[in-house]
Design a protein around this motif. Structure first.
Motif, PDB file in Angstrom:
ATOM      1  N   LEU A   1       0.810  -1.211   0.000  1.00 53.24           N
ATOM      2  CA  LEU A   1       0.000   0.000   0.000  1.00 53.24           C
ATOM      3  C   LEU A   1       0.846   1.265   0.000  1.00 53.24           C
ATOM      4  CD1 LEU A   1      -2.814  -0.853   2.522  1.00 53.24           C
ATOM      5  CD2 LEU A   1      -2.613  -1.380   0.125  1.00 53.24           C
ATOM      6  N   THR A   2       2.077   1.137   0.389  1.00 50.94           N
ATOM      7  CA  THR A   2       2.914   2.338   0.435  1.00 50.94           C
ATOM      8  C   THR A   2       3.468   2.684  -0.941  1.00 50.94           C
ATOM      9  OG1 THR A   2       4.918   1.073   0.898  1.00 50.94           O
ATOM     10  CG2 THR A   2       3.613   1.759   2.787  1.00 50.94           C
TER      11      THR A   2
ATOM     12  N   PHE B   1      -0.004   1.906  -6.124  1.00 46.96           N
ATOM     13  CA  PHE B   1      -1.236   1.383  -5.533  1.00 46.96           C
ATOM     14  C   PHE B   1      -1.975   2.452  -4.753  1.00 46.96           C
ATOM     15  CE2 PHE B   1       0.966  -2.420  -6.598  1.00 46.96           C
ATOM     16  CZ  PHE B   1      -0.043  -3.293  -6.948  1.00 46.96           C
ATOM     17  N   LYS B   2      -2.121   3.583  -5.360  1.00 45.13           N
ATOM     18  CA  LYS B   2      -2.807   4.628  -4.601  1.00 45.13           C
ATOM     19  C   LYS B   2      -4.311   4.637  -4.848  1.00 45.13           C
ATOM     20  CE  LYS B   2      -1.711   8.577  -7.606  1.00 45.13           C
ATOM     21  NZ  LYS B   2      -0.715   8.147  -8.563  1.00 45.13           N
ATOM     22  N   SER B   3      -4.771   3.794  -5.749  1.00 47.45           N
ATOM     23  CA  SER B   3      -6.227   3.700  -5.899  1.00 47.45           C
ATOM     24  C   SER B   3      -6.750   2.526  -5.079  1.00 47.45           C
ATOM     25  CB  SER B   3      -6.600   3.519  -7.365  1.00 47.45           C
ATOM     26  OG  SER B   3      -7.032   2.206  -7.606  1.00 47.45           O
ATOM     27  N   VAL B   4      -7.790   2.796  -4.335  1.00 48.16           N
ATOM     28  CA  VAL B   4      -8.338   1.763  -3.450  1.00 48.16           C
ATOM     29  C   VAL B   4      -8.754   0.531  -4.241  1.00 48.16           C
ATOM     30  CG1 VAL B   4     -10.178   1.204  -1.829  1.00 48.16           C
ATOM     31  CG2 VAL B   4      -9.094   3.414  -1.742  1.00 48.16           C
TER      32      VAL B   4
ATOM     33  N   LEU C   1      -5.298  -7.269  -2.607  1.00 51.69           N
ATOM     34  CA  LEU C   1      -5.486  -7.909  -1.310  1.00 51.69           C
ATOM     35  C   LEU C   1      -6.438  -9.101  -1.411  1.00 51.69           C
ATOM     36  CD1 LEU C   1      -5.608  -4.825   1.030  1.00 51.69           C
ATOM     37  CD2 LEU C   1      -3.732  -6.406   0.652  1.00 51.69           C
TER      38      LEU C   1
ATOM     39  N   VAL D   1      -5.792  -1.694  -4.806  1.00 50.74           N
ATOM     40  CA  VAL D   1      -5.451  -2.288  -3.528  1.00 50.74           C
ATOM     41  C   VAL D   1      -6.381  -3.454  -3.229  1.00 50.74           C
ATOM     42  CG1 VAL D   1      -5.498  -1.893  -1.050  1.00 50.74           C
ATOM     43  CG2 VAL D   1      -4.490  -0.200  -2.549  1.00 50.74           C
ATOM     44  N   HIS D   2      -7.632  -3.211  -3.454  1.00 51.75           N
ATOM     45  CA  HIS D   2      -8.634  -4.213  -3.167  1.00 51.75           C
ATOM     46  C   HIS D   2      -8.385  -5.475  -3.986  1.00 51.75           C
ATOM     47  CE1 HIS D   2     -12.361  -6.276  -2.754  1.00 51.75           C
ATOM     48  NE2 HIS D   2     -12.845  -5.359  -1.942  1.00 51.75           N
TER      49      HIS D   2
END
Lengths: 344, 344
Positions: free
Chosen positions: B242-243, B247-250, B257, B253-254
């Motif tokens: 996430l850092t 990957f700054k768009s949720v 993950l 990230v989703h």
DNA sequence: AATTAGCACTCGATGTCTTGGAGTGCTAAG
DNA sequence: CTTAGCACTCCAAGACATCGAGTGCTAATT
């Protein structure tokens, strides 16, 4: 602090609507959707009152109202009824938990958290049974070859720990057997917590007099006990929390997920209400840990034959369908208790 | 396909700079920072060439260049040197892995992934040793009380499986012992994979003639073998991803993950290069699984006495410090191999 | 006295426009 | 072949206008 009937109905409407939509709720919406039979203006006045009393708040002047933490609390304590599960939900819980037969307790637990998260669509967590609190049943040593042995330690709630150890060469099988028998006798029925280092030392001295060789055997005992002061915490559906609109900033997500990586913290969080025998709802700042003060945690203890083993819960934004989640959790715990107890 | 010296230097400069800054790299930056002794105009021309050849790409007309997948591949294969670890990094790896003594193999593995993720600041994954591939060493049955027994199954790479079973009441201790001895004799040295259902059936028939009571004993054997067709995958530092600015768009990230929650998929991903005896770098679409085609996966196999046990790796955006991550991974695997082998 | 219609006002969300700057590609000169 | 110079492109960021949901207050109504 008491609210009149009308305020209650309005507060209920606001909370229920906000839970559904995640948006601030305006007076018009309340007036129309909840057939209170009042105009929006009247409701506006009541809402202003409710805000002054601390049950509602306004994100900014010209927006609708959202429930405050106090508002949610009032809703949970006084307004909402008992939730009802659909048949489908009932089934998916009992089917996936009821059929487990003779599996290790940890597997059952790990499965339970999956079921819970997939039914509720929330992140769920469950604390495994605490090894420390279970009671010693028996211990065995299986010789593997001439140098090594396998120690097996069994407790009442179904824990089986094993560890390979080096055997003292000078220890004859007969002597070994004697030591093990002695230890079993002395330790039977104690909880693991009670098997302290000082008790072990005492036993050691006692045995020393009769048998002069067993350093290793004791080291193993201590080691296998020292391990896992803390129970495992199982997580499920971590990503569900990302689907909630309140977690649309990567930063918040990051904070939350980092928390989830710290098992020790999760353990503490779950442990605090362990003694309580009902469902516990912690809203926002009612949580001790800062990182989850924008969340609600709902937990319940699970038991085996009336003895509390651990705790299982759901975590999500304060805007959560309390009624329904509580119903699901209640159902799941019932089923879990039953499954665990019938497995003994 | 061969690049001249100048192009190589420029490509190197672009890749190196982009890895550091995560920004597109312009001709000026290359000219100044990497003392190539050419003006930005010349470099511009070369960069245009490199783009045409597919090593670089432009996010939009008036931006600098970023390496394409092909560019990264060329960098990894031809341009980068061997990375060097700082003393501190060296230490933190050997300290946290070197000192492990006589611990269960799964614990060592679980720890390794933590070390890897915390040193690299990337998400790391490691495949536990495959139970299926280890060879049967011995099996024991410990009577617990008159109804139940504990089956213990031990394999060469340090697996110890146990399971509580109901014992057939009509089975006398002597007979039980006989069955176990027979099984040990027949199964010793076979890999778990080889212990197929048909083999078990065969043994069963064979034994049946001599001893007429042992359904249960076989059920247990089959059950404990059927379980865990697939090794566990341990994850560490999930949140590190996430850092990364990519990957700054949720949403991304989703997606990422969710992938991490699917253990079976992770297993497949790690398994594919298991046979290879060196570090494997899979960049972008070189990965089979769509969800990670914006990522790079770097894996290496770990061994015990030359036999490959499993695979450990790092996953992150294609913009990754290849040189350094590879050096870390190499070091970690060395240490891991050593630790595992010395534990036998 | 309680309720409600009416209206001015607030404020975030959204869309458009402008500006600035980093970087390019091309051309012509060195 | 290299490079200085320049016109051009395009994104990012800020400024500004507009819109609409929702409020709070006042005066009229029941």
């Amino acid at each position: 602090m008491e609210l009149n009937e009308r305020k209650k109905r309005i507060l209920y409407a606001v909370v229920a609507n906000h839970i559904q939509t995640a948006e601030p709720v305006g007076s018009r919406t309340v007036a129309r959707a909840y057939r209170i039979g009042l105009s929006s203006a009247t409701i506006r006045n009541e809402m202003a009152d409710l805000e002054e009393m601390g049950y509602l708040e306004q994100p900014h002047t010209s927006a609708g109202r959202i429930p405050s933490q106090k508002g949610y609390r009032y809703y949970v304590d006084n307004l909402m009824g008992d939730g009802q599960l659909t048949e489908e939900e009932e089934l998916s819980i009992s089917r996936s938990l009821g059929l487990e037969k003779m599996r290790e307790i940890e597997q059952i637990i790990a499965n339970a958290v999956k079921v819970l998260s997939s039914v509720t669509n929330q992140t769920s967590l469950i604390m495994g049974p605490q090894f420390q609190k279970s009671t010693f049943q028996q211990m065995r040593i299986l010789p593997l070859d001439d140098r090594r042995g396998l120690v097996v330690l069994i407790t009442d709630s179904g824990f089986i720990k094993n560890k390979v150890i080096e055997l003292d060469q000078s220890l004859s099988p007969a002597e070994l057997h004697q030591v093990v028998t002695y230890l079993n006798q002395k330790l039977y029925g104690l909880t693991i917590d009670q098997v302290t280092t000082s008790l072990i030392n005492e036993l050691k001295r006692d045995l020393f007099r009769r048998l002069e060789i067993l350093e290793q055997a004791f080291i193993l005992l201590e080691e296998s006990l020292r391990e896992e002061r803390q129970a495992r915490v199982f997580l499920g559906g971590t990503t569900h929390i990302l689907t909630q609109p309140e977690f649309k900033s990567v930063q918040k997500v990051h904070q939350m997920l980092s928390l989830f990586e710290q098992e020790a913290l999760l353990f503490e969080i779950l442990e605090q209400d362990l003694a309580k025998d009902d469902i516990v709802v912690r809203i926002g700042t009612e949580n001790k840990y800062e990182d989850i003060q924008e969340c609600t945690l709902i937990t319940a203890a699970y038991k085996i034959d009336r003895r509390i083993l651990g705790s299982v819960g759901v975590i999500g934004p304060t805007r959560m369908d309390y009624q329904w989640v509580i119903a699901v959790l209640r159902r799941l715990v019932d089923q879990l208790n039953q499954t665990l107890s019938s497995n003994r």
